[in-house]
Design a protein around this motif. Structure first.
Motif, PDB file in Angstrom:
ATOM      1  N   VAL A 243      38.642  27.954  71.212  1.00 62.77           N
ATOM      2  CA  VAL A 243      38.047  28.525  72.451  1.00 62.77           C
ATOM      3  C   VAL A 243      36.812  29.238  72.211  1.00 62.77           C
ATOM      4  CG1 VAL A 243      38.316  29.896  74.567  1.00 62.77           C
ATOM      5  CG2 VAL A 243      40.435  28.621  73.634  1.00 62.77           C
ATOM      6  N   LEU A 244      35.617  28.770  72.597  1.00 64.92           N
ATOM      7  CA  LEU A 244      34.313  29.641  72.519  1.00 64.92           C
ATOM      8  C   LEU A 244      34.311  30.416  73.871  1.00 64.92           C
ATOM      9  CD1 LEU A 244      32.242  26.633  71.582  1.00 64.92           C
ATOM     10  CD2 LEU A 244      33.428  28.403  70.033  1.00 64.92           C
ATOM     11  N   ARG A 245      33.869  31.968  73.641  1.00 64.65           N
ATOM     12  CA  ARG A 245      33.565  32.570  74.635  1.00 64.65           C
ATOM     13  C   ARG A 245      32.174  33.363  74.556  1.00 64.65           C
ATOM     14  NH1 ARG A 245      38.873  33.440  73.347  1.00 64.65           N
ATOM     15  NH2 ARG A 245      40.483  33.094  75.108  1.00 64.65           N
ATOM     16  N   VAL A 246      31.464  33.164  75.788  1.00 64.32           N
ATOM     17  CA  VAL A 246      30.371  34.213  75.765  1.00 64.32           C
ATOM     18  C   VAL A 246      30.288  34.867  77.055  1.00 64.32           C
ATOM     19  CG1 VAL A 246      27.647  34.060  75.862  1.00 64.32           C
ATOM     20  CG2 VAL A 246      29.005  32.555  74.189  1.00 64.32           C
ATOM     21  N   ALA A 247      29.995  36.194  77.155  1.00 62.53           N
ATOM     22  CA  ALA A 247      30.034  36.836  78.362  1.00 62.53           C
ATOM     23  C   ALA A 247      31.619  36.737  79.141  1.00 62.53           C
ATOM     24  CB  ALA A 247      28.986  36.579  79.320  1.00 62.53           C
ATOM     25  N   ASP A 248      31.384  36.285  80.470  1.00 64.45           N
ATOM     26  CA  ASP A 248      32.800  35.972  81.022  1.00 64.45           C
ATOM     27  C   ASP A 248      33.081  34.378  81.141  1.00 64.45           C
ATOM     28  OD1 ASP A 248      30.621  35.336  82.612  1.00 64.45           O
ATOM     29  OD2 ASP A 248      31.810  36.620  84.218  1.00 64.45           O
TER      30      ASP A 248
ATOM     31  N   GLY B 215      28.193  32.254  89.401  1.00 67.98           N
ATOM     32  CA  GLY B 215      27.501  33.447  89.236  1.00 67.98           C
ATOM     33  C   GLY B 215      27.451  34.096  87.730  1.00 67.98           C
ATOM     34  N   THR B 216      26.972  33.169  86.971  1.00 65.36           N
ATOM     35  CA  THR B 216      26.812  33.492  85.734  1.00 65.36           C
ATOM     36  C   THR B 216      25.393  33.183  85.512  1.00 65.36           C
ATOM     37  OG1 THR B 216      28.987  32.555  84.921  1.00 65.36           O
ATOM     38  CG2 THR B 216      27.435  32.814  83.268  1.00 65.36           C
ATOM     39  N   THR B 217      24.547  34.009  85.736  1.00 63.81           N
ATOM     40  CA  THR B 217      23.105  33.893  85.816  1.00 63.81           C
ATOM     41  C   THR B 217      22.512  34.493  84.683  1.00 63.81           C
ATOM     42  OG1 THR B 217      22.739  35.847  87.068  1.00 63.81           O
ATOM     43  CG2 THR B 217      23.078  33.819  88.319  1.00 63.81           C
ATOM     44  N   GLY B 218      21.284  33.890  84.030  1.00 62.17           N
ATOM     45  CA  GLY B 218      20.327  34.426  83.187  1.00 62.17           C
ATOM     46  C   GLY B 218      20.918  34.366  81.792  1.00 62.17           C
TER      47      GLY B 218
ATOM     48  N   ARG C  60       9.383  27.072  71.823  1.00 63.75           N
ATOM     49  CA  ARG C  60      10.284  26.774  70.626  1.00 63.75           C
ATOM     50  C   ARG C  60      11.702  26.389  70.870  1.00 63.75           C
ATOM     51  NH1 ARG C  60      10.715  32.676  67.941  1.00 63.75           N
ATOM     52  NH2 ARG C  60      11.351  31.528  66.308  1.00 63.75           N
ATOM     53  N   GLY C  61      12.261  26.797  72.168  1.00 65.98           N
ATOM     54  CA  GLY C  61      13.575  26.346  72.351  1.00 65.98           C
ATOM     55  C   GLY C  61      14.405  27.044  73.504  1.00 65.98           C
ATOM     56  N   TYR C  62      15.500  27.371  73.071  1.00 65.04           N
ATOM     57  CA  TYR C  62      16.481  27.888  73.897  1.00 65.04           C
ATOM     58  C   TYR C  62      17.559  28.870  73.430  1.00 65.04           C
ATOM     59  CZ  TYR C  62      14.637  24.304  77.025  1.00 65.04           C
ATOM     60  OH  TYR C  62      13.890  23.411  77.528  1.00 65.04           O
ATOM     61  N   ARG C  63      18.034  30.146  73.906  1.00 60.44           N
ATOM     62  CA  ARG C  63      18.967  30.899  73.521  1.00 60.44           C
ATOM     63  C   ARG C  63      19.755  31.332  74.688  1.00 60.44           C
ATOM     64  NH1 ARG C  63      15.592  34.699  72.708  1.00 60.44           N
ATOM     65  NH2 ARG C  63      14.948  34.359  70.387  1.00 60.44           N
ATOM     66  N   MET C  64      21.256  31.504  73.961  1.00 62.00           N
ATOM     67  CA  MET C  64      22.253  31.882  75.012  1.00 62.00           C
ATOM     68  C   MET C  64      22.325  33.330  74.573  1.00 62.00           C
ATOM     69  SD  MET C  64      25.966  30.538  75.931  1.00 62.00           S
ATOM     70  CE  MET C  64      25.325  29.658  77.317  1.00 62.00           C
ATOM     71  N   ASN C  65      22.129  34.022  75.849  1.00 65.13           N
ATOM     72  CA  ASN C  65      22.074  35.386  75.491  1.00 65.13           C
ATOM     73  C   ASN C  65      23.646  36.107  75.552  1.00 65.13           C
ATOM     74  OD1 ASN C  65      19.292  36.215  75.543  1.00 65.13           O
ATOM     75  ND2 ASN C  65      19.350  35.565  77.702  1.00 65.13           N
ATOM     76  N   THR C  66      23.998  37.074  74.711  1.00 60.90           N
ATOM     77  CA  THR C  66      25.080  37.615  74.694  1.00 60.90           C
ATOM     78  C   THR C  66      25.232  39.255  75.341  1.00 60.90           C
ATOM     79  OG1 THR C  66      24.722  38.458  72.533  1.00 60.90           O
ATOM     80  CG2 THR C  66      25.820  36.356  72.359  1.00 60.90           C
ATOM     81  N   PRO C  67      26.114  39.457  75.949  1.00 60.90           N
ATOM     82  CA  PRO C  67      26.097  41.021  76.487  1.00 60.90           C
ATOM     83  C   PRO C  67      25.683  41.916  75.722  1.00 60.90           C
ATOM     84  CG  PRO C  67      28.263  39.817  76.944  1.00 60.90           C
ATOM     85  CD  PRO C  67      27.529  38.979  75.856  1.00 60.90           C
TER      86      PRO C  67
END
Length: 223
Positions: free
Chosen positions: A126-131, A205-208, A216-223
């Motif tokens: 199970v992967l989790r990022v933010a909620d 409701g998961t914005t930004g 360059r590319g993309y990044r998934m931001n973490t809390p």
């Protein structure tokens, strides 16, 4: 999972590729062992489905080359050969499983799930990022008990971003891991899928969460 199918029986090969893609996997296909090794050398794969009776370089040769070149990708043999000595030879050369033809496609999928559980154990199941929660084996993405409906490609794209959360993921990396070997780097298909993925994340409701790093590319931001 991104899976390489090495099978010279073209009708069966197309059937396997289509079935894998219908069940959420990304699949590349080749009909020769030599081309299979070339693809493995240049791409990132989670699994190889390998026929043994290939023209030129046999499946046994492919397994030997995988070992010689130090590749760690798991290999499942799909073969009509049922001689125990052949089974033992394939496993001794490094294959992790051996499925005899003809086979039920549901059994193939079940064996792939078993391999997936072996390689994605513990926290990686199970992967989790933010909620946001991604359940890899059941192929579901959930936020606050609400399921996010994604295409297979969107799921694979989100999985890559979540695994690399907090780090830059380049367009080349996305193409190698999420798209097939014939992906056209001049197209905008990755940008389109990022846009669609963002829309679906915004809708729950998961914005930004997914940031574009221009040029360059993309990044998934973490809390």
């Amino acid at each position: 999972m991104k899976i390489l199918v090495i099978e010279d029986e073209r009708k069966l090969a197309r059937f396997i590729k289509q079935g894998l893609e219908q069940h959420g996997h990304v699949a590349d296909l080749t009909h020769s062992g030599t081309d299979g090794i070339d693809l493995l050398a240049g791409g990132l794969y989670d699994l190889v489905l390998l026929d043994l009776m290939l023209p030129g370089q046999t499946g046994f040769d492919v397994l030997q080359n995988i070992r010689t070149f130090g590749m760690t990708v798991p290999v499942m043999i799909l073969s009509a050969l049922s001689d125990p000595e052949k089974v033992i030879q394939g496993l001794d050369l490094g294959a992790v499983d051996y499925l005899r033809k003809p086979f039920d496609f549901g059994e193939l999928l079940a064996r792939i799930r078993v391999l997936q559980r072996r390689t994605t154990t513990g926290d990686n199941v199970v992967l989790r990022v933010a909620d946001l929660e991604m359940r890899l084996v059941s192929h579901r993405v959930i936020k606050s008990n609400v399921a996010l409906e994604l295409t297979n490609r969107e799921f694979a794209l989100l999985e890559l971003l979540m695994r690399r959360a907090g780090h830059l993921v380049t367009k080349n990396e996305i193409a190698e891991k999420v798209w097939s070997a014939d992906y056209d780097m001049g197209s905008n298909v990755i940008e389109v899928h990022i846009y669609q993925l963002r829309k679906k994340l915004d809708a729950i409701g998961t914005t930004g969460l997914v940031e574009t790093v221009i040029g360059r590319g993309y990044r998934m931001n973490t809390p």
